[in-house]
Design an enzyme around this catalytic site. Structure first.
Site, PDB file in Angstrom:
ATOM      1  N   GLY A 113     -84.737  56.418 -55.860  1.00  0.00           N
ATOM      2  CA  GLY A 113     -83.371  56.009 -56.164  1.00  0.00           C
ATOM      3  C   GLY A 113     -82.686  57.043 -57.033  1.00  0.00           C
ATOM      4  N   VAL A 121     -81.419  55.314 -63.134  1.00  0.00           N
ATOM      5  CA  VAL A 121     -82.434  54.253 -63.155  1.00  0.00           C
ATOM      6  C   VAL A 121     -83.832  54.865 -63.327  1.00  0.00           C
ATOM      7  CG1 VAL A 121     -83.441  52.352 -61.844  1.00  0.00           C
ATOM      8  CG2 VAL A 121     -80.980  52.681 -61.826  1.00  0.00           C
ATOM      9  N   GLU A 174     -88.790  59.696 -56.749  1.00  0.00           N
ATOM     10  CA  GLU A 174     -88.155  60.319 -55.582  1.00  0.00           C
ATOM     11  C   GLU A 174     -86.661  60.181 -55.775  1.00  0.00           C
ATOM     12  OE1 GLU A 174     -89.603  61.865 -52.988  1.00  0.00           O
ATOM     13  OE2 GLU A 174     -91.677  61.499 -53.585  1.00  0.00           O
ATOM     14  N   CYS A 208     -80.782  61.008 -48.794  1.00  0.00           N
ATOM     15  CA  CYS A 208     -81.056  61.771 -50.025  1.00  0.00           C
ATOM     16  C   CYS A 208     -81.106  63.269 -49.762  1.00  0.00           C
ATOM     17  CB  CYS A 208     -82.349  61.303 -50.661  1.00  0.00           C
ATOM     18  SG  CYS A 208     -83.755  61.407 -49.546  1.00  0.00           S
TER      19      CYS A 208
HETATM   20  P1  NAD Z   1     -80.324  51.222 -55.479  1.00  0.00           P
HETATM   21  O1  NAD Z   1     -79.029  50.893 -56.141  1.00  0.00           O
HETATM   22  O2  NAD Z   1     -80.800  50.377 -54.364  1.00  0.00           O
HETATM   23  O3  NAD Z   1     -81.408  51.299 -56.639  1.00  0.00           O
HETATM   24  C1  NAD Z   1     -82.760  51.616 -56.386  1.00  0.00           C
HETATM   25  C2  NAD Z   1     -83.645  50.533 -56.952  1.00  0.00           C
HETATM   26  O4  NAD Z   1     -83.506  50.492 -58.363  1.00  0.00           O
HETATM   27  C3  NAD Z   1     -83.312  49.139 -56.420  1.00  0.00           C
HETATM   28  O5  NAD Z   1     -84.498  48.509 -56.020  1.00  0.00           O
HETATM   29  C4  NAD Z   1     -82.657  48.473 -57.592  1.00  0.00           C
HETATM   30  O6  NAD Z   1     -82.904  47.088 -57.647  1.00  0.00           O
HETATM   31  C5  NAD Z   1     -83.260  49.151 -58.791  1.00  0.00           C
HETATM   32  N1  NAD Z   1     -82.356  49.194 -59.940  1.00  0.00           N
HETATM   33  C6  NAD Z   1     -81.022  49.438 -59.928  1.00  0.00           C
HETATM   34  N2  NAD Z   1     -80.542  49.439 -61.183  1.00  0.00           N
HETATM   35  C7  NAD Z   1     -81.583  49.190 -62.001  1.00  0.00           C
HETATM   36  C8  NAD Z   1     -81.731  49.069 -63.424  1.00  0.00           C
HETATM   37  N3  NAD Z   1     -80.699  49.197 -64.251  1.00  0.00           N
HETATM   38  N4  NAD Z   1     -82.968  48.819 -63.910  1.00  0.00           N
HETATM   39  C9  NAD Z   1     -84.023  48.694 -63.087  1.00  0.00           C
HETATM   40  N5  NAD Z   1     -83.928  48.791 -61.755  1.00  0.00           N
HETATM   41  C10 NAD Z   1     -82.749  49.030 -61.205  1.00  0.00           C
HETATM   42  O7  NAD Z   1     -80.305  52.704 -54.889  1.00  0.00           O
HETATM   43  P2  NAD Z   1     -79.634  54.015 -55.461  1.00  0.00           P
HETATM   44  O8  NAD Z   1     -80.284  54.415 -56.718  1.00  0.00           O
HETATM   45  O9  NAD Z   1     -78.149  53.929 -55.408  1.00  0.00           O
HETATM   46  O10 NAD Z   1     -80.105  55.011 -54.304  1.00  0.00           O
HETATM   47  C11 NAD Z   1     -79.420  56.168 -54.033  1.00  0.00           C
HETATM   48  C12 NAD Z   1     -80.070  57.354 -54.748  1.00  0.00           C
HETATM   49  O11 NAD Z   1     -81.419  57.453 -54.332  1.00  0.00           O
HETATM   50  C13 NAD Z   1     -79.441  58.680 -54.384  1.00  0.00           C
HETATM   51  O12 NAD Z   1     -79.375  59.475 -55.540  1.00  0.00           O
HETATM   52  C14 NAD Z   1     -80.425  59.276 -53.398  1.00  0.00           C
HETATM   53  O13 NAD Z   1     -80.398  60.676 -53.343  1.00  0.00           O
HETATM   54  C15 NAD Z   1     -81.719  58.772 -53.917  1.00  0.00           C
HETATM   55  N6  NAD Z   1     -82.696  58.706 -52.855  1.00  0.00           N
HETATM   56  C16 NAD Z   1     -83.774  59.517 -52.933  1.00  0.00           C
HETATM   57  C17 NAD Z   1     -84.697  59.510 -51.902  1.00  0.00           C
HETATM   58  C18 NAD Z   1     -85.898  60.387 -51.934  1.00  0.00           C
HETATM   59  O14 NAD Z   1     -86.788  60.152 -51.135  1.00  0.00           O
HETATM   60  N7  NAD Z   1     -85.981  61.371 -52.813  1.00  0.00           N
HETATM   61  C19 NAD Z   1     -84.517  58.672 -50.814  1.00  0.00           C
HETATM   62  C20 NAD Z   1     -83.406  57.851 -50.797  1.00  0.00           C
HETATM   63  C21 NAD Z   1     -82.505  57.867 -51.820  1.00  0.00           C
END
Ligand code: NAD
Length: 470
Positions: free
Chosen positions: A202, A206, A224, A258
């Site tokens: 994510g 976070v 990741e 991502c």
């Molecule tokens: P998201 O909002 O779904 O959050 C990811 C997870 O974190 C969720 O399960 C969510 O419940 C949890 N979360 C959110 N806020 C939180 C908090 N304050 N405390 C604890 N847990 C919390 O997804 P996102 O972060 O918006 O995803 C997008 C990002 O992820 C982009 O930056 C993208 O580049 C990155 N990403 C990376 C990969 C990789 O493989 N490297 C793959 C996909 C996405």
């Protein structure tokens, strides 16, 4: 396109008792049942059955959450995990086998081995953009390595989250794999517990919350993350192919990938031609009106849609720019005249907006990349071997594709992960198994002979021998 996007309100595991969830998983792990090859194989086969038998339900959920085109939903979500399972099943017995390593003479007679053992109870937290793939691909390795797993899908893609929560217990061992639905509250409740590994995918904000919680228990983490993955196009590149591959990687899943190309640094003399080829590629892929194409996804929610529309002011829309709030549509867009300090160049775009900037030389492109955070992926389009070597030698990124975008992700022998701010740790194929295993170092000796070489009292002769045999 007729989208059937529907957004149930965020679902949470009813009355989540995180300590109970973890306790249950720990008890299950303690029975030792997850350690056998047979258990691991059965779980992976069951997961494959779930994905194959219930594929239509996964497709519907992914379409409802973000209008995912079926081909993309299969290739990048459901089918991706099936391929990971097949690859893992083909190699698992070998990966589990202890591995002999060199033992120096001073230890002889002896046998030194590496043993992979499960870590215990692990937590996998997934984001929304590939909600099946990014939850299950780590779980494949966690189960292959013999762990018990708490799996937390993203609440943002609520239909897919609900489906995973319903189907996983139907197919997999319910004592050893628990799906916990919910948002910040539930994730933080889980994070307060002690795990043996946390695998988080994510955003970087976070990730800091995850790391802080992990630090309390000294729990190792895999992160990741994302960032701005650059594309460099030099004068020797095949511009038509480069444009098609960049457009495909960028507009796949409406840019919500991502490792999507985040921006392009193109050699000034070929910039106009490159953009014209992108225009042609967008037309070939999605027709005159991408809004009506069944192959073009939607932005996941209103917040992200507004954020992305806000970025359009960072330059001039050479291609696209059209948007519609109601259907969360944003056209495949190329921005030109984008200043390096404009909003579009500050944060990861994570949507179908592609700034194209010009550079005078490959060295300028290398400096531009090196002046910013180390990216998750770097893409280079060049026919020059010298330029290819120069870019590889002088930049750092999680992964690289030369004359391609995104495709390195499907090579199971290439560990997938970031470096520095784009992440730490890696997975896919064997490296997922390694991530969720502890490599235990084992030295075997017999009671006899019991050479006194290393024991005091030390003598000149012992000292001489030790120096020779160490
Ligand atoms: P998201 O909002 O779904 O959050 C990811 C997870 O974190 C969720 O399960 C969510 O419940 C949890 N979360 C959110 N806020 C939180 C908090 N304050 N405390 C604890 N847990 C919390 O997804 P996102 O972060 O918006 O995803 C997008 C990002 O992820 C982009 O930056 C993208 O580049 C990155 N990403 C990376 C990969 C990789 O493989 N490297 C793959 C996909 C996405």
């Amino acid at each position: 396109m007729t989208t059937t996007m529907s957004r149930p309100t965020t679902r949470s595991t009813p009355k989540l008792d995180a300590p109970e969830v973890v306790k249950g998983l720990r008890t299950a792990f303690g029975t030792g049942q997850t350690r056998s090859y047979e258990w691991r194989r059965d779980q992976l086969q069951a997961m494959k059955r779930m994905l194959v038998e219930r594929e239509p339900e996964f497709m519907d959920a992914l379409a409802a959450d973000m209008g995912k085109p079926p081909t993309e939903a299969y290739a990048a979500d459901v089918g991706f995990v099936v391929a990971e399972i097949d690859y893992t099943l083909r190699h698992l017995r070998r990966w589990m086998r202890p591995q002999r390593v060199y033992a120096p003479l001073v230890t002889k007679p002896s046998r030194a081995r590496l043993m992979r053992e499960p870590l215990g109870v692990v937590l996998v937290i997934a984001p929304w953009n590939y909600p099946v793939h990014l939850l299950l691909a780590p779980v494949v390795g966690a189960l292959a390595a013999g762990n018990c797993v708490a799996a937390k899908p993203s609440e943002v893609t609520a239909n897919t989250s609900a489906l995973l929560a319903r189907l996983i217990p139907e197919y997999l061992d319910t004592d050893c794999i628990k799906v916990v639905e919910g948002g910040v509250t539930e994730t933080q409740a889980l994070l307060a517990e002690q795990f043996d590994h946390i695998f988080y995918t994510g955003n970087a904000t976070v990730a800091r919350v995850v790391m802080e919680a992990a630090a309390k228990h000294l729990t190792p983490v895999t992160l990741e993350l994302g960032g701005k993955s650059p594309v460099i196009v030099d004068e020797t590149a095949n511009l038509e192919v480069a444009a098609r591959r960049v457009a495909w990687g960028k507009f796949l899943n409406a840019g919500q990938t991502c490792i999507a190309p985040d921006y392009v640094l193109v050699a000034k003399p070929v910039a106009d031609k490159f953009v014209e080829h992108v225009r042609r590629a967008v037309f070939d892929f999605y027709g005159h009106e991408p809004k009506d194409s069944p192959d073009y996804a939607r932005i996941v929610d209103a917040r992200h849609w507004q954020r992305l529309v806000g970025l359009l002011d960072s330059g001039t829309a050479a291609i696209g720019g059209q948007h519609d709030e109601k259907s969360r549509y944003l056209a495949p867009t190329v921005l030109r005249d984008v200043a390096p300090d404009s909003p579009a160049m500050q944060e990861e775009i994570f949507g179908p907006v592609l700034p194209v900037l010009t550079v005078d030389s490959v060295d300028e492109a290398i400096s531009f990349v090196n002046d910013r955070d180390k990216p998750l992926a770097l893409y280079l389009f060049s026919e020059s071997k010298d330029v290819q070597e120069r870019v590889l030698a002088n930049t750092s990124s999680g992964g690289v594709c030369i004359n391609a975008t995104v495709f390195h992700v499907v090579v199971p022998g290439l560990p997938f992960g970031g470096v520095g701010p784009s992440g730490q740790g890696a997975y896919h194929g064997r490296s997922t198994f390694e991530t969720f295993s502890h490599t235990k170092s084992v030295l075997h000796k017999r009671a006899r002979p019991d050479l006194a070489l290393a024991y005091p009292p030390y003598t000149e002769r012992k000292d001489k021998l030790l120096r020779r045999f160490l």
